[in-house]
Scaffold this motif. Structure first.
Motif, short mmCIF file in Angstrom:
data_model
loop_
_atom_site.label_atom_id
_atom_site.label_comp_id
_atom_site.label_asym_id
_atom_site.label_seq_id
_atom_site.Cartn_x
_atom_site.Cartn_y
_atom_site.Cartn_z
N SER A 29 0.83 -1.21 0.00
CA SER A 29 0.00 0.00 0.00
C SER A 29 0.85 1.25 0.00
CB SER A 29 -0.96 0.00 1.19
OG SER A 29 -0.25 0.12 2.40
N ALA A 30 2.04 1.21 0.62
CA ALA A 30 2.93 2.36 0.61
C ALA A 30 3.44 2.62 -0.80
CB ALA A 30 4.11 2.13 1.56
N ASN A 31 3.77 1.56 -1.54
CA ASN A 31 4.23 1.71 -2.92
C ASN A 31 3.12 2.14 -3.85
OD1 ASN A 31 6.85 1.07 -2.27
ND2 ASN A 31 6.61 -1.10 -2.74
N ALA A 32 1.87 1.89 -3.50
CA ALA A 32 0.75 2.27 -4.35
C ALA A 32 0.61 3.78 -4.43
CB ALA A 32 -0.54 1.64 -3.82
N ASN A 33 1.13 4.51 -3.45
CA ASN A 33 1.02 5.97 -3.45
C ASN A 33 2.21 6.66 -4.07
OD1 ASN A 33 -1.50 6.00 -2.29
ND2 ASN A 33 -0.72 6.16 -0.21
N VAL A 34 3.16 5.92 -4.61
CA VAL A 34 4.32 6.52 -5.25
C VAL A 34 3.94 6.96 -6.67
CG1 VAL A 34 6.65 6.05 -6.12
CG2 VAL A 34 5.96 5.21 -3.87
N LEU A 35 4.26 8.19 -6.99
CA LEU A 35 3.96 8.73 -8.32
C LEU A 35 4.81 8.06 -9.38
CD1 LEU A 35 2.44 10.92 -9.97
CD2 LEU A 35 4.43 12.40 -9.60
N SER A 36 4.17 7.60 -10.42
CA SER A 36 4.86 6.96 -11.53
C SER A 36 5.14 7.99 -12.63
CB SER A 36 3.99 5.84 -12.10
OG SER A 36 4.52 5.37 -13.31
N GLU A 37 6.24 7.83 -13.31
CA GLU A 37 6.56 8.73 -14.42
C GLU A 37 5.55 8.59 -15.56
OE1 GLU A 37 10.61 8.16 -15.67
OE2 GLU A 37 11.42 8.82 -13.75
N THR A 38 4.80 7.49 -15.59
CA THR A 38 3.80 7.28 -16.64
C THR A 38 2.44 7.87 -16.29
OG1 THR A 38 3.23 5.11 -15.74
CG2 THR A 38 4.95 5.17 -17.42
N ASP A 39 2.28 8.38 -15.08
CA ASP A 39 1.04 9.04 -14.68
C ASP A 39 0.82 10.24 -15.61
OD1 ASP A 39 -0.20 11.43 -12.99
OD2 ASP A 39 -0.89 9.56 -12.05
N PRO A 40 -0.40 10.43 -16.12
CA PRO A 40 -0.66 11.53 -17.07
C PRO A 40 -0.25 12.91 -16.55
CG PRO A 40 -2.53 10.04 -17.01
CD PRO A 40 -1.59 9.60 -15.93
N GLN A 41 -0.53 13.20 -15.29
CA GLN A 41 -0.15 14.51 -14.74
C GLN A 41 1.37 14.61 -14.62
OE1 GLN A 41 -1.91 15.53 -10.97
NE2 GLN A 41 -1.14 17.61 -11.04
N ALA A 42 2.02 13.52 -14.25
CA ALA A 42 3.48 13.51 -14.15
C ALA A 42 4.11 13.76 -15.52
CB ALA A 42 3.96 12.18 -13.58
N GLN A 43 3.55 13.13 -16.54
CA GLN A 43 4.06 13.32 -17.90
C GLN A 43 3.86 14.76 -18.36
OE1 GLN A 43 2.15 10.23 -20.21
NE2 GLN A 43 3.94 8.90 -19.98
N ALA A 44 2.71 15.34 -18.02
CA ALA A 44 2.43 16.72 -18.43
C ALA A 44 3.42 17.71 -17.81
CB ALA A 44 1.00 17.10 -18.04
N LEU A 45 3.93 17.38 -16.62
CA LEU A 45 4.86 18.27 -15.93
C LEU A 45 6.32 17.83 -16.08
CD1 LEU A 45 2.83 18.97 -12.68
CD2 LEU A 45 3.20 20.50 -14.62
N GLY A 46 6.56 16.80 -16.89
CA GLY A 46 7.92 16.34 -17.14
C GLY A 46 8.58 15.71 -15.93
N TYR A 47 7.79 15.10 -15.03
CA TYR A 47 8.33 14.51 -13.80
C TYR A 47 9.26 13.35 -14.09
CZ TYR A 47 8.48 11.74 -9.51
OH TYR A 47 8.89 11.00 -8.42
N LYS A 48 10.40 13.35 -13.43
CA LYS A 48 11.37 12.25 -13.48
C LYS A 48 11.73 11.90 -12.05
CE LYS A 48 11.99 11.87 -17.91
NZ LYS A 48 11.51 10.70 -18.61
N GLU A 49 11.82 10.61 -11.75
CA GLU A 49 12.20 10.17 -10.40
C GLU A 49 13.66 10.48 -10.11
OE1 GLU A 49 11.25 6.08 -9.71
OE2 GLU A 49 9.09 6.46 -9.76
#
Length: 105
Positions: A29-49
């Motif tokens: 459940s802790a890992n379920a809340n980690v933002l993925s780079e493939t998340d649409p909002q993450a991609q829109a903002l250019g998020y990289k881990e």
């Protein structure tokens, strides 16, 4: 009531396996809340881990010293591996990560 050795061992094994399963469930459940780079909002903002993997041609505002843990939107402590971000709701971002909304004000 007198407990037999067999009953005691069965109860011990049962309790141990229940404890182990609860810890596995907590980790999942802790890992379920980690933002993925493939998340649409993450991609829109250019998020990289990992901020070192930011496309510098696509995001010229990126600077080498910028990372999520030093951003004013990061809700964790600087020493945390992951922390909350006001942009991503209940998702946890990687402390060494980066997105185009980086701000240090």
């Amino acid at each position: 009531m007198k407990t037999s050795r067999r009953h005691f061992l069965l109860m011990s094994v049962s309790a141990g396996s229940s404890l182990m399963m609860s810890r596995v469930g907590f980790a999942a459940s802790a890992n379920a809340n980690v933002l993925s780079e493939t998340d649409p909002q993450a991609q829109a903002l250019g998020y990289k881990e990992d901020a070192s993997k930011v496309d510098k041609a696509k995001y010229p505002q990126y600077a080498a010293d910028q990372k999520c843990s030093t951003c004013s939107l990061f809700q964790g402590k600087a020493a945390d591996a992951y922390g909350g971000c006001t942009l991503f709701g209940d998702k946890q971002v990687a402390a060494p990560g980066w997105c185009s909304s980086y701000t240090n004000m």
